[in-house]
Design a protein around this motif. Structure first.
Motif, PDB file in Angstrom:
ATOM      1  N   ALA B  72       0.832  -1.200   0.000  1.00 27.40           N
ATOM      2  CA  ALA B  72       0.000   0.000   0.000  1.00 27.40           C
ATOM      3  C   ALA B  72       0.867   1.250   0.000  1.00 27.40           C
ATOM      4  CB  ALA B  72      -0.925  -0.011   1.218  1.00 27.40           C
ATOM      5  N   GLU B  73       1.940   1.187   0.760  1.00 27.46           N
ATOM      6  CA  GLU B  73       2.832   2.361   0.819  1.00 27.46           C
ATOM      7  C   GLU B  73       3.580   2.543  -0.484  1.00 27.46           C
ATOM      8  OE1 GLU B  73       5.033   1.721   4.404  1.00 27.46           O
ATOM      9  OE2 GLU B  73       3.377   2.458   5.667  1.00 27.46           O
ATOM     10  N   GLN B  74       4.002   1.429  -1.045  1.00 25.29           N
ATOM     11  CA  GLN B  74       4.728   1.492  -2.320  1.00 25.29           C
ATOM     12  C   GLN B  74       3.910   2.189  -3.407  1.00 25.29           C
ATOM     13  OE1 GLN B  74       5.797  -2.435  -3.735  1.00 25.29           O
ATOM     14  NE2 GLN B  74       6.119  -1.703  -5.815  1.00 25.29           N
ATOM     15  N   TYR B  75       2.606   1.903  -3.406  1.00 28.53           N
ATOM     16  CA  TYR B  75       1.751   2.463  -4.463  1.00 28.53           C
ATOM     17  C   TYR B  75       0.978   3.691  -3.999  1.00 28.53           C
ATOM     18  CZ  TYR B  75       2.715  -1.482  -7.537  1.00 28.53           C
ATOM     19  OH  TYR B  75       3.330  -2.387  -8.360  1.00 28.53           O
ATOM     20  N   ASP B  76       1.307   4.186  -2.820  1.00 28.04           N
ATOM     21  CA  ASP B  76       0.689   5.415  -2.315  1.00 28.04           C
ATOM     22  C   ASP B  76      -0.844   5.302  -2.240  1.00 28.04           C
ATOM     23  OD1 ASP B  76       0.709   7.962  -1.305  1.00 28.04           O
ATOM     24  OD2 ASP B  76       0.791   8.944  -3.271  1.00 28.04           O
ATOM     25  N   MET B  77      -1.289   4.186  -1.686  1.00 30.41           N
ATOM     26  CA  MET B  77      -2.728   3.906  -1.645  1.00 30.41           C
ATOM     27  C   MET B  77      -3.413   4.568  -0.450  1.00 30.41           C
ATOM     28  SD  MET B  77      -2.822  -0.213  -2.270  1.00 30.41           S
ATOM     29  CE  MET B  77      -2.053  -0.974  -3.719  1.00 30.41           C
ATOM     30  N   GLN B  78      -4.627   5.037  -0.659  1.00 35.00           N
ATOM     31  CA  GLN B  78      -5.604   5.154   0.406  1.00 35.00           C
ATOM     32  C   GLN B  78      -6.361   3.837   0.369  1.00 35.00           C
ATOM     33  OE1 GLN B  78      -8.037   8.644   0.148  1.00 35.00           O
ATOM     34  NE2 GLN B  78      -6.301   9.960  -0.344  1.00 35.00           N
ATOM     35  N   TRP B  79      -6.449   3.162   1.450  1.00 34.56           N
ATOM     36  CA  TRP B  79      -7.043   1.829   1.384  1.00 34.56           C
ATOM     37  C   TRP B  79      -7.658   1.445   2.718  1.00 34.56           C
ATOM     38  CZ3 TRP B  79      -5.090  -2.806   3.776  1.00 34.56           C
ATOM     39  CH2 TRP B  79      -4.001  -2.574   4.642  1.00 34.56           C
ATOM     40  N   LYS B  80      -8.487   0.440   2.651  1.00 35.53           N
ATOM     41  CA  LYS B  80      -8.999  -0.158   3.882  1.00 35.53           C
ATOM     42  C   LYS B  80      -9.353  -1.611   3.613  1.00 35.53           C
ATOM     43  CE  LYS B  80     -13.731   1.483   3.164  1.00 35.53           C
ATOM     44  NZ  LYS B  80     -14.847   2.294   3.665  1.00 35.53           N
ATOM     45  N   LEU B  81      -9.338  -2.375   4.670  1.00 34.20           N
ATOM     46  CA  LEU B  81      -9.766  -3.764   4.601  1.00 34.20           C
ATOM     47  C   LEU B  81     -10.888  -3.920   5.613  1.00 34.20           C
ATOM     48  CD1 LEU B  81      -8.950  -6.619   3.353  1.00 34.20           C
ATOM     49  CD2 LEU B  81      -8.049  -7.085   5.646  1.00 34.20           C
ATOM     50  N   THR B  82     -12.080  -4.193   5.120  1.00 36.60           N
ATOM     51  CA  THR B  82     -13.197  -4.340   6.059  1.00 36.60           C
ATOM     52  C   THR B  82     -13.609  -5.804   6.125  1.00 36.60           C
ATOM     53  OG1 THR B  82     -14.879  -3.969   4.377  1.00 36.60           O
ATOM     54  CG2 THR B  82     -14.010  -2.022   5.493  1.00 36.60           C
ATOM     55  N   ASP B  83     -14.292  -6.111   7.189  1.00 36.02           N
ATOM     56  CA  ASP B  83     -14.696  -7.483   7.477  1.00 36.02           C
ATOM     57  C   ASP B  83     -16.212  -7.560   7.321  1.00 36.02           C
ATOM     58  OD1 ASP B  83     -15.495  -9.857   8.693  1.00 36.02           O
ATOM     59  OD2 ASP B  83     -13.857  -9.795  10.143  1.00 36.02           O
ATOM     60  N   SER B  84     -16.686  -8.397   6.413  1.00 37.65           N
ATOM     61  CA  SER B  84     -18.131  -8.438   6.149  1.00 37.65           C
ATOM     62  C   SER B  84     -18.927  -8.838   7.397  1.00 37.65           C
ATOM     63  CB  SER B  84     -18.438  -9.406   5.004  1.00 37.65           C
ATOM     64  OG  SER B  84     -18.265 -10.747   5.431  1.00 37.65           O
ATOM     65  N   ALA B  85     -18.254  -9.488   8.327  1.00 41.23           N
ATOM     66  CA  ALA B  85     -18.962  -9.936   9.533  1.00 41.23           C
ATOM     67  C   ALA B  85     -19.160  -8.802  10.545  1.00 41.23           C
ATOM     68  CB  ALA B  85     -18.193 -11.074  10.191  1.00 41.23           C
ATOM     69  N   ARG B  86     -18.359  -7.773  10.415  1.00 44.26           N
ATOM     70  CA  ARG B  86     -18.500  -6.664  11.352  1.00 44.26           C
ATOM     71  C   ARG B  86     -19.671  -5.782  10.941  1.00 44.26           C
ATOM     72  NH1 ARG B  86     -17.654  -1.264  11.595  1.00 44.26           N
ATOM     73  NH2 ARG B  86     -17.718  -0.538  13.751  1.00 44.26           N
ATOM     74  N   LYS B  87     -20.623  -5.660  11.826  1.00 44.47           N
ATOM     75  CA  LYS B  87     -21.776  -4.829  11.527  1.00 44.47           C
ATOM     76  C   LYS B  87     -21.455  -3.371  11.803  1.00 44.47           C
ATOM     77  CE  LYS B  87     -25.423  -8.179  12.392  1.00 44.47           C
ATOM     78  NZ  LYS B  87     -26.588  -8.534  13.208  1.00 44.47           N
ATOM     79  N   GLN B  88     -21.671  -2.522  10.806  1.00 41.98           N
ATOM     80  CA  GLN B  88     -21.545  -1.094  11.047  1.00 41.98           C
ATOM     81  C   GLN B  88     -22.706  -0.629  11.910  1.00 41.98           C
ATOM     82  OE1 GLN B  88     -20.273   1.765   8.122  1.00 41.98           O
ATOM     83  NE2 GLN B  88     -19.782   0.145   6.663  1.00 41.98           N
ATOM     84  N   ARG B  89     -22.432   0.394  12.702  1.00 41.63           N
ATOM     85  CA  ARG B  89     -23.452   0.935  13.590  1.00 41.63           C
ATOM     86  C   ARG B  89     -24.069   2.164  12.935  1.00 41.63           C
ATOM     87  NH1 ARG B  89     -23.239  -1.007  18.631  1.00 41.63           N
ATOM     88  NH2 ARG B  89     -23.779   0.944  19.691  1.00 41.63           N
ATOM     89  N   VAL B  90     -25.341   2.065  12.611  1.00 36.96           N
ATOM     90  CA  VAL B  90     -26.025   3.083  11.801  1.00 36.96           C
ATOM     91  C   VAL B  90     -27.094   3.790  12.625  1.00 36.96           C
ATOM     92  CG1 VAL B  90     -27.384   3.498   9.723  1.00 36.96           C
ATOM     93  CG2 VAL B  90     -25.663   1.668   9.750  1.00 36.96           C
ATOM     94  N   ALA B  91     -26.953   5.079  12.778  1.00 34.23           N
ATOM     95  CA  ALA B  91     -27.992   5.869  13.448  1.00 34.23           C
ATOM     96  C   ALA B  91     -28.941   6.442  12.404  1.00 34.23           C
ATOM     97  CB  ALA B  91     -27.363   7.000  14.245  1.00 34.23           C
ATOM     98  N   LEU B  92     -30.230   6.406  12.721  1.00 31.37           N
ATOM     99  CA  LEU B  92     -31.222   6.984  11.815  1.00 31.37           C
ATOM    100  C   LEU B  92     -31.743   8.286  12.404  1.00 31.37           C
ATOM    101  CD1 LEU B  92     -33.285   3.765  10.925  1.00 31.37           C
ATOM    102  CD2 LEU B  92     -31.237   4.672   9.818  1.00 31.37           C
ATOM    103  N   LEU B  93     -31.710   9.345  11.603  1.00 32.11           N
ATOM    104  CA  LEU B  93     -32.274  10.629  12.016  1.00 32.11           C
ATOM    105  C   LEU B  93     -33.544  10.872  11.210  1.00 32.11           C
ATOM    106  CD1 LEU B  93     -29.524  10.925  13.346  1.00 32.11           C
ATOM    107  CD2 LEU B  93     -29.436  13.292  12.564  1.00 32.11           C
ATOM    108  N   ALA B  94     -34.601  11.279  11.883  1.00 29.64           N
ATOM    109  CA  ALA B  94     -35.864  11.483  11.171  1.00 29.64           C
ATOM    110  C   ALA B  94     -36.605  12.676  11.755  1.00 29.64           C
ATOM    111  CB  ALA B  94     -36.720  10.230  11.265  1.00 29.64           C
ATOM    112  N   SER B  95     -37.699  13.020  11.120  1.00 27.98           N
ATOM    113  CA  SER B  95     -38.527  14.123  11.612  1.00 27.98           C
ATOM    114  C   SER B  95     -39.960  13.636  11.810  1.00 27.98           C
ATOM    115  CB  SER B  95     -38.466  15.305  10.643  1.00 27.98           C
ATOM    116  OG  SER B  95     -37.179  15.869  10.652  1.00 27.98           O
ATOM    117  N   LEU B  96     -40.799  13.830  10.802  1.00 24.72           N
ATOM    118  CA  LEU B  96     -42.196  13.422  10.934  1.00 24.72           C
ATOM    119  C   LEU B  96     -42.572  12.322   9.937  1.00 24.72           C
ATOM    120  CD1 LEU B  96     -43.777  16.940  11.449  1.00 24.72           C
ATOM    121  CD2 LEU B  96     -43.886  15.049  13.073  1.00 24.72           C
ATOM    122  N   ASP B  97     -41.943  12.358   8.770  1.00 23.93           N
ATOM    123  CA  ASP B  97     -42.284  11.368   7.746  1.00 23.93           C
ATOM    124  C   ASP B  97     -41.666  10.016   8.090  1.00 23.93           C
ATOM    125  OD1 ASP B  97     -43.972  12.479   5.818  1.00 23.93           O
ATOM    126  OD2 ASP B  97     -42.334  13.687   5.021  1.00 23.93           O
TER     127      ASP B  97
END
Lengths: 284, 284, 284, 284
Positions: B72-97
């Motif tokens: 990654a450093e050699q090629y000057d990458m922005q990168w990430k490795l994510t794990d499909s098993a890890r659940k992202q934590r998602v907050a929902l913001l709403a109003s009236l609808d």
């Protein structure tokens, strides 16, 4: 094609109106092939289109107009009665891109579009070949070497000579002067290569590329003094992705342009479009 | 659901890059479930997403990251490795609808959306019922009786407490302050109820009605400081006609909002979206 | 248009395959303009398409083929390397309807479709005019006065003489004999005027009208012995209503036919389609 | 919501019919909110739907019916006058999949669908939770441990007790017996998960995957004795590609199912659908 009259009515809404019109039609043995109604709830305006079979009809066109006039006056109608057999005279204006021009010519040639195309006018000579194939007179109005005003005066003269009913800007890349916009109000149709109001003005596909939208489109609308702001008749869109270059969008967008324009022109020729303020009622 | 790692790479394009990455993957027995590439011809930037089966893989997540870092450093990458098993934590913001909120909750509940939803925040109390049904903590942040600044500070605190990865504005009708926009860059998704850039700002369906367009739509995009100008992830449209009131458009548009938002959130959660300047690469 | 080679690979999936191909490409200074991968999870078959810029490439076409052959054998590949500069020779077969024929001719004429069209063959003489305009030799093969077998033998002879790579049935209304289907496998594209598998066989719009569907469509597919059962490349649909007659559907469906066929032919010419059993991988 | 009566007429076409109806309406001070006409050219049958504002109307519902009856008899009409304020009683039948059920419940809850939902019946107990949330009585009819005949007799009894007007099969995976199909003719709506007539019968997404289509869809139709052959009300489609597994299609298709069913039910509840032989007129 069945011979019909098309009765187009635009007037203040009121009780009894439809009954009076329907009674009039029944009294004269009109077979109703297609009937469409719309009331604009906001403005209280009523719009009606009847396609009337003439086989049993007791009136010819002039008699119909005369007989109907008192009713029209009573209800304060803007109205017209058109004859499906009368071909409107449609001039095509183009520049360098051929896709819309050729598509309209082909639909006309195969009688999908019922009209006459007395002339094609372009500000470049390159498309003459297509005009020749379809045996339509081609007029090259050179915008170089004369003022824009002069060039448009030349176009106006040609259109007058051909007694044109409708002018279609089939990717004609010159902005019409105010005077012509006013003069052709409701009788000039343009195709803009974006889903308006997004990307009005120049180079819409480049704008779309720069903005990173996921849909591109095309808008068929009447020409007005305010560029790309006229009443919209028809719109079409197509899905794109990050892998599409601006060039790809130009290519893919053509399919939208072609169909949106062809539909818009068809609706107009069949008297399916009524302009109401800056919007359209389209009895598609 | 197959267990995978997702390797997301964003770096300058150059010959040998794909070979090096592929060789690395082969060397460690990575099965490639899905591979997507894109080069932005304009900026010379290269984007790559690999979905890698882990069954035969010789490395665990940390080992993979360590082993890959030199490349990654050699090629000057922005990168990430994510794990499909890890659940992202998602907050929902709403109003009236409720339509977008309930749709996301249902897709989450049926595991169509693979994530955790640790909290719902709203500036009105009415939607609490849905949160209760789905057993998600509901926080009513009252925007009346305190400054907007204070209200948003309260929201930010809640999100911090829940250690949220992604904030989804599911028809949340408050404009985020600049500080939060900056802080959540790339981690806050909004649904705007028009096909942007058309009808940015308030009451887009009324704007659409007034303009007389023949298509309405919705746009799912990342939140940025410039209102309704963030990178677009997904758009959807629907045909309307003159007979649709602004109210009808509100109703019909909901289907666009729901699907565009659901798709956008899904793409984000599956690491299919890479932001590049003000646009997105979406490996859908 | 950038000069590229297109490397199309179809082989059993296995670890190391992509790395080997990528390394080969890097070793010879290939710039990857576009890369697409697909693994059929059901059959374990792997498909890959690389569009390779040739500007820095150290090999010409023949050298590439020679150098790549050992790798191809090692991985048991079905593969080809095509040259974007080489124009495929495409014959158009038609009957009476002109819309698909004229559309393809126009796209070819404007170089949207990059190919040669050495000849047009029809079982009716009416479309000759269009062939003449585009200066393409037109062959009328009369199916009356001779057996179907003889007529098709005549067609086969003409296609052989023109050394045709691809035969496009642009609303050609004769069913191909088995022998030709087998002989042209993967090299003959048809447009069927329904969204298959609905309404296979004759008069699909009438069938659609009788069934009362709310969508009509068109399907672009490879020709096989089983009529209307070949691998599907592209489909398009359009909304209709009760007010559309079978005749209206014929008219409206043409837009679907034209675009589905044009897309399908384009994908084929750009080597974006790989047939896998009775289905296609389309790297669109 | 404006209070209206809906006058639905289905009769042989003839001159004077519209005039008579319109005159009747005008005579009783009916404001016409929406008017739709259709003549089936093939069968000579005429269909008309009027949505009539009641604010100025001189007749209540019963008076209208009585006053209109002579006219209806004169023109040999099949007709009805419905009251927009009267909520139809809609039973939902489901199995295990929740997407259609929850979508309809939400649209009903937010009053987008104007009806009562007196009960939910399922042949599995799992969806009870959703019924509870929306406070709708849930009846689990176990198809195991009794004959299919007995199970359906049980369902019929429940529906009778609740005096149901309309039965919606929201992915109910049991085939109705002929007797119920006949009994509920025009009052039972199903959603089939393909664009019929393609892929009738079981596992349509698997069929679609096997055939390699490029579009999947859903069809909302009235239930008849012939499985998946009833009059179609609405259809929706979605583009897919070779990279979609049958499982992906199941997921993606849900959006089609949800919207096609919701639209179909809405049209029915608003008396916009008239069944004509095995087709529908939908005044959408």
């Amino acid at each position: 094609m069945q011979h019909t009259f098309r009765l187009i009515i635009d007037c203040p809404d009121q009780i009894g109106l439809v009954a009076s019109v329907s009674q009039f039609l029944a009294d004269h043995q009109a077979t109703i092939v297609e009937a469409s109604h719309h009331t604009d709830q906001q403005t209280g305006r009523f719009f009606m289109r009847h396609e009337i079979g003439t086989d049993k009809l007791a009136l010819d066109h002039q008699q119909f107009v005369e007989a109907f006039t008192p009713l029209a006056e009573q209800y304060d109608m803007q109205w017209k009665l058109t004859d499906s057999a009368r071909k409107q005279r449609v001039a095509l204006l183009a520049s360098l891109d051929s896709h819309c021009l050729v598509d309209l010519l082909h639909r006309w040639h195969t009688q999908e579009l019922y009209c006459d195309i007395p002339c094609i006018i372009a500000n470049h000579p390159q498309l003459k070949q297509f005009a020749d194939w379809y045996k339509v007179p081609f007029h090259w109005v050179n915008f170089k070497g004369q003022s824009k005003e002069q060039a448009f005066a030349q176009i106006a003269t040609i259109l007058d000579e051909y007694q044109v009913d409708l002018t279609v800007l089939a990717r004609f890349m010159q902005i019409l002067p105010d005077t012509l916009c006013r003069q052709w109000l409701g009788r000039a149709i343009n195709i803009h290569h974006s889903f308006l109001p997004s990307f009005a003005g120049a180079r819409p596909y480049q704008q779309a590329y720069d903005r990173g939208v996921k849909l591109i489109g095309a808008t068929c609308h009447y020409v007005t003094r305010d560029l790309d702001e006229g009443p919209i008749i028809e719109q079409a869109v197509k899905r794109i992705s990050h892998s599409d270059t601006a060039q790809d969008m130009v290519r893919k967008g053509k399919d939208c342009e072609v169909t949106a324009l062809a539909h818009g022109v068809r609706y107009h020729l069949e008297d399916r479009v009524i302009i109401h303020r800056n919007k359209t009622v389209v009895f598609a």
